[in-house]
Design an enzyme around this catalytic site. Structure first.
Site, PDB file in Angstrom:
ATOM      1  CG  ASP A  91      -1.842  -1.136   1.172  1.00 58.55           C
ATOM      2  OD1 ASP A  91      -2.071  -1.656   0.296  1.00 58.55           O
ATOM      3  OD2 ASP A  91      -2.216  -1.645   2.334  1.00 58.55           O
ATOM      4  CD  GLN A 144       0.752  -8.752  -2.558  1.00 62.06           C
ATOM      5  OE1 GLN A 144       1.519  -9.331  -3.410  1.00 62.06           O
ATOM      6  NE2 GLN A 144      -0.482  -8.409  -3.033  1.00 62.06           N
ATOM      7  CE  LYS A 170       2.338  -2.236  -4.589  1.00 62.23           C
ATOM      8  NZ  LYS A 170       2.008  -1.854  -2.917  1.00 62.23           N
ATOM      9  N   GLY A 175      -4.701  -4.038  -3.997  1.00 60.85           N
ATOM     10  CA  GLY A 175      -5.552  -3.114  -3.972  1.00 60.85           C
ATOM     11  C   GLY A 175      -4.940  -1.961  -4.306  1.00 60.85           C
ATOM     12  CG  HIS A 176      -1.994  -1.879  -6.975  1.00 59.21           C
ATOM     13  ND1 HIS A 176      -1.058  -2.395  -7.757  1.00 59.21           N
ATOM     14  CD2 HIS A 176      -1.651  -2.398  -5.927  1.00 59.21           C
ATOM     15  CE1 HIS A 176      -0.385  -3.131  -7.266  1.00 59.21           C
ATOM     16  NE2 HIS A 176      -0.946  -3.177  -6.141  1.00 59.21           N
TER      17      HIS A 176
HETATM   18  P1  GDP Z   1      -0.746   0.456  -3.511  1.00 65.35           P
HETATM   19  O1  GDP Z   1      -1.594  -0.858  -2.896  1.00 65.35           O
HETATM   20  O2  GDP Z   1       0.833   0.570  -3.200  1.00 65.35           O
HETATM   21  O3  GDP Z   1      -1.300   0.593  -5.121  1.00 65.35           O
HETATM   22  O4  GDP Z   1      -1.379   1.664  -2.555  1.00 65.35           O
HETATM   23  P2  GDP Z   1      -2.949   1.863  -2.183  1.00 65.35           P
HETATM   24  O5  GDP Z   1      -3.726   2.105  -3.380  1.00 65.35           O
HETATM   25  O6  GDP Z   1      -3.318   0.486  -1.447  1.00 65.35           O
HETATM   26  O7  GDP Z   1      -2.937   2.977  -0.866  1.00 65.35           O
HETATM   27  C1  GDP Z   1      -2.335   3.851  -1.248  1.00 65.35           C
HETATM   28  C2  GDP Z   1      -3.427   4.986  -0.918  1.00 65.35           C
HETATM   29  O8  GDP Z   1      -2.906   6.413  -0.579  1.00 65.35           O
HETATM   30  C3  GDP Z   1      -4.224   5.309  -1.787  1.00 65.35           C
HETATM   31  O9  GDP Z   1      -5.470   5.560  -1.057  1.00 65.35           O
HETATM   32  C4  GDP Z   1      -3.826   6.436  -2.764  1.00 65.35           C
HETATM   33  O10 GDP Z   1      -5.072   7.129  -3.419  1.00 65.35           O
HETATM   34  C5  GDP Z   1      -3.390   7.372  -1.724  1.00 65.35           C
HETATM   35  N1  GDP Z   1      -2.105   7.978  -2.259  1.00 65.35           N
HETATM   36  C6  GDP Z   1      -1.129   7.764  -3.045  1.00 65.35           C
HETATM   37  N2  GDP Z   1      -0.344   8.717  -2.921  1.00 65.35           N
HETATM   38  C7  GDP Z   1      -0.718   9.582  -2.049  1.00 65.35           C
HETATM   39  C8  GDP Z   1       0.043  10.903  -1.745  1.00 65.35           C
HETATM   40  O11 GDP Z   1       1.167  11.113  -2.182  1.00 65.35           O
HETATM   41  N3  GDP Z   1      -0.725  11.452  -0.631  1.00 65.35           N
HETATM   42  C9  GDP Z   1      -1.840  11.126  -0.028  1.00 65.35           C
HETATM   43  N4  GDP Z   1      -2.359  11.784   0.725  1.00 65.35           N
HETATM   44  N5  GDP Z   1      -2.327   9.817  -0.523  1.00 65.35           N
HETATM   45  C10 GDP Z   1      -1.857   9.314  -1.409  1.00 65.35           C
HETATM   46  P1  IMO Z   2      -0.902  -3.956  -2.544  1.00 65.46           P
HETATM   47  O1  IMO Z   2      -0.286  -4.604  -3.693  1.00 65.46           O
HETATM   48  C1  IMO Z   2      -1.012  -4.655   1.963  1.00 65.46           C
HETATM   49  C2  IMO Z   2      -1.302  -8.815   3.712  1.00 65.46           C
HETATM   50  C3  IMO Z   2      -2.619  -9.132   4.268  1.00 65.46           C
HETATM   51  C4  IMO Z   2      -1.695  -9.921   5.330  1.00 65.46           C
HETATM   52  C5  IMO Z   2      -0.722 -10.833   4.361  1.00 65.46           C
HETATM   53  C6  IMO Z   2      -1.089 -12.047   3.813  1.00 65.46           C
HETATM   54  O2  IMO Z   2      -2.215  -3.374  -2.230  1.00 65.46           O
HETATM   55  O3  IMO Z   2      -0.055  -3.315  -1.578  1.00 65.46           O
HETATM   56  P2  IMO Z   2      -2.776 -12.719   1.858  1.00 65.46           P
HETATM   57  O4  IMO Z   2      -4.144 -12.254   1.346  1.00 65.46           O
HETATM   58  O5  IMO Z   2      -1.735 -12.135   0.770  1.00 65.46           O
HETATM   59  O6  IMO Z   2      -2.496 -14.002   2.263  1.00 65.46           O
HETATM   60  O7  IMO Z   2      -2.534 -11.915   3.098  1.00 65.46           O
HETATM   61  O8  IMO Z   2      -0.252  -9.764   3.535  1.00 65.46           O
HETATM   62  N1  IMO Z   2      -1.365  -7.997   2.079  1.00 65.46           N
HETATM   63  C7  IMO Z   2      -1.188  -6.820   1.934  1.00 65.46           C
HETATM   64  N2  IMO Z   2      -1.054  -5.773   2.708  1.00 65.46           N
HETATM   65  N3  IMO Z   2      -1.109  -4.352   0.829  1.00 65.46           N
HETATM   66  C8  IMO Z   2      -1.276  -5.643  -0.076  1.00 65.46           C
HETATM   67  O9  IMO Z   2      -1.438  -5.504  -1.434  1.00 65.46           O
HETATM   68  C9  IMO Z   2      -1.666  -6.843   0.578  1.00 65.46           C
HETATM   69  N4  IMO Z   2      -1.522  -8.115   0.102  1.00 65.46           N
HETATM   70  C10 IMO Z   2      -1.467  -8.905   1.278  1.00 65.46           C
HETATM   71  O10 IMO Z   2      -3.185  -8.174   4.873  1.00 65.46           O
HETATM   72  O11 IMO Z   2      -1.294  -9.363   6.413  1.00 65.46           O
HETATM   73 MG    MG Z   3      -2.859  -1.456  -2.048  1.00 67.61          MG
END
Ligand code: GDP
Ligand code: IMO
Ligand code: MG
Length: 426
Positions: free
Chosen positions: A16, A227, A19, A43-44
């Site tokens: 998270d 991840q 990416k 979840g991106h």
């Molecule tokens: P990913 O899994 O690495 O793609 O990241 P996620 O989407 O799960 O989580 C990143 C969260 O931070 C999302 O809600 C994005 O919209 C938000 N986000 C990304 N970059 C920034 C930033 O620079 N500032 C803020 N405030 N939010 C951001």
């Molecule tokens: P993105 O790509 C954050 C965590 C789960 C759990 C562990 C194992 O959005 O960064 P799984 O379902 O893979 O067996 O869970 O890994 N986890 C993540 N945490 N971002 C993710 O993906 C994750 N994918 C799995 O919360 O601790």
């Molecule tokens: Mg994510």
């Protein structure tokens, strides 16, 4: 080796990091965007032109014109979730049929894999992983155990193959876990087979040939990790990890590319840390500051909605991730979340049984105590900034400190969730 190299973008923390946002920002510079591991546990989130979209299995390049997106062999795919994703993307006016290819060698997550994930987690009780319950662990277990079902299997005697796998899984659910699935399975199967029909509309390819040929023909490729390194099956905080290699080496096996093919390695990290699910987290904050990071950063899981645990930036862990991945460029996300902080702490070492070290230990247990350096906050709204020249001096110092401690330059700073809130440094 002739031909182009592939650039890889990876999360350096516990996932998270942002990416999806950065892959979308970088996509105009590439012809092909490929996912190489993980599945719908990811979840991106992308935000642009008033749209907010979360992607789970589909690469984050799909909202740009004339780009090809590939789901590589290392990915595990759930047709039911894939269908929902395709429908939600088409509702906002995007058609993917010509823009997405799927590897024949990617493994399928079956409805019974999801049930096995749930059964395994509930059997673990207090020691559960905190899995996203998407069936990731059981699917990779079958892959490694040579008992998986792949995208390429969809073509011939598919129902027969499916039923053989289902039978095996039901034996485990009945006899080992004593797990009652009768109220869930019919609906899960219905959605799954509907998903298979949607999947069949896409082209299944030998993606390793496609990608190597494309690179030889001068095309450019970016690989999108899922991840983060701290969740890697080998180098993460085992067993509180995911079931794939989230690190740069995973890009080679997950796409069929030789190590010499790897070009730039973009390591992405938040200006602080978060973790969702169970497992150790040395710099975790349980106080007001932790709550503030969660509220200001909207730190709730993009896949499960669970609140993310928050803490200070951990340079011991970050340096370990940089080493394992061979990071060439750092990308710092969410600096804006700390805009109002008077001071900011950064963990520069661990104290383990009274002894200070900067080496990442075998186990992050209760004996690991973070050692902090405190820096002044910038107390400036970063979200409207458009260039590096406008950075407040204290932010520049924060960046410089991280660069000095890691030995890698930070080439992009993100100051908000929107595509536009991204500052590329010179
Ligand atoms: P990913 O899994 O690495 O793609 O990241 P996620 O989407 O799960 O989580 C990143 C969260 O931070 C999302 O809600 C994005 O919209 C938000 N986000 C990304 N970059 C920034 C930033 O620079 N500032 C803020 N405030 N939010 C951001
Ligand atoms: P993105 O790509 C954050 C965590 C789960 C759990 C562990 C194992 O959005 O960064 P799984 O379902 O893979 O067996 O869970 O890994 N986890 C993540 N945490 N971002 C993710 O993906 C994750 N994918 C799995 O919360 O601790
Ligand atoms: Mg994510």
């Amino acid at each position: 080796m002739n031909g182009n190299k592939v650039d890889v973008l990876l999360g350096l923390q516990w996932g998270d990091e942002g990416k999806g946002k950065v892959v979308d920002v970088l996509t105009p510079g590439y012809d092909i965007i490929a996912r190489f591991q993980g599945g719908p546990n990811a979840g991106h989130t992308l935000e642009f032109n008033g749209i907010k979209q979360v992607l789970h299995t589909i690469p984050s390049g799909i909202f740009r014109e004339d780009k090809m997106n590939i789901i590589g062999n290392g990915v595990v795919l759930d047709p039911a979730i894939f269908k929902k994703e395709i429908e939600s993307i088409s509702r906002i006016g995007f058609d993917l049929s010509e823009k997405l290819l799927i590897s024949k060698k990617a493994h399928l997550i079956l409805p019974t894999h999801r049930l096995l994930d749930a059964a395994s987690e509930s059997a673990k009780g207090d020691t559960k992983i905190g899995s996203t319950l998407k069936g990731i662990g059981p699917t990779y277990r079958d892959k490694i155990g040579r008992e998986g079902l792949r995208i390429g299997d969809i073509c011939e005697n598919f129902e027969e193959k499916y039923n053989a796998h289902k039978k095996q899984h039901l034996l485990q659910l009945d006899n080992f876990y004593h797990y009652n699935y009768s109220d869930q399975l019919p609906q899960l199967e219905k959605e799954w087979f509907e998903g298979i029909e949607i999947l069949k509309k896409f082209e299944f390819v030998d993606s390793e040939n496609y990608l190597n040929n494309a690179l030889n023909a001068g095309k450019t490729v970016i690989a999108e990790g899922a991840q983060g390194t701290m969740l890697d099956i080998d180098f993460g905080s085992y067993p509180f990890v995911t079931s794939s290699n989230t690190i740069c080496a995973g890009a080679c096996t997950g796409m069929g590319l030789a190590p010499q093919r790897i070009g730039n390695v973009y390591g992405i990290f938040k200006a602080y840390c978060t973790r969702v699910g169970m497992g150790p987290f040395p710099t975790e904050l349980f106080d007001e500051t932790g709550h503030l990071l969660r509220d200001r950063g909207n730190e709730y899981g993009a896949t499960t909605g669970r609140p993310r645990r928050c803490g200070w930036l951990d340079l011991v862990a970050l340096n370990y991730s940089i080493m394992i991945n061979g990071v060439t460029d750092l990308i710092m996300m969410k600096a804006d979340v700390m805009d109002e902080f008077d001071t900011i702490k950064i963990c520069t070492a661990y104290k383990i049984n009274g002894k200070e070290t900067t080496e990442f230990p075998y186990e992050l247990n209760e004996n690991v105590e973070p050692v902090y350096t405190e820096l002044p906050g910038w107390k400036t709204d970063l979200t409207e900034l458009t260039s590096e020249e406008q950075f407040p001096i204290k932010l520049k110092e924060y960046i410089k400190f991280i660069e000095e401690q890691t030995g890698v330059s930070i080439s992009i700073v993100s100051v908000g969730p929107n595509r536009k809130q991204t500052i590329v440094r010179k």
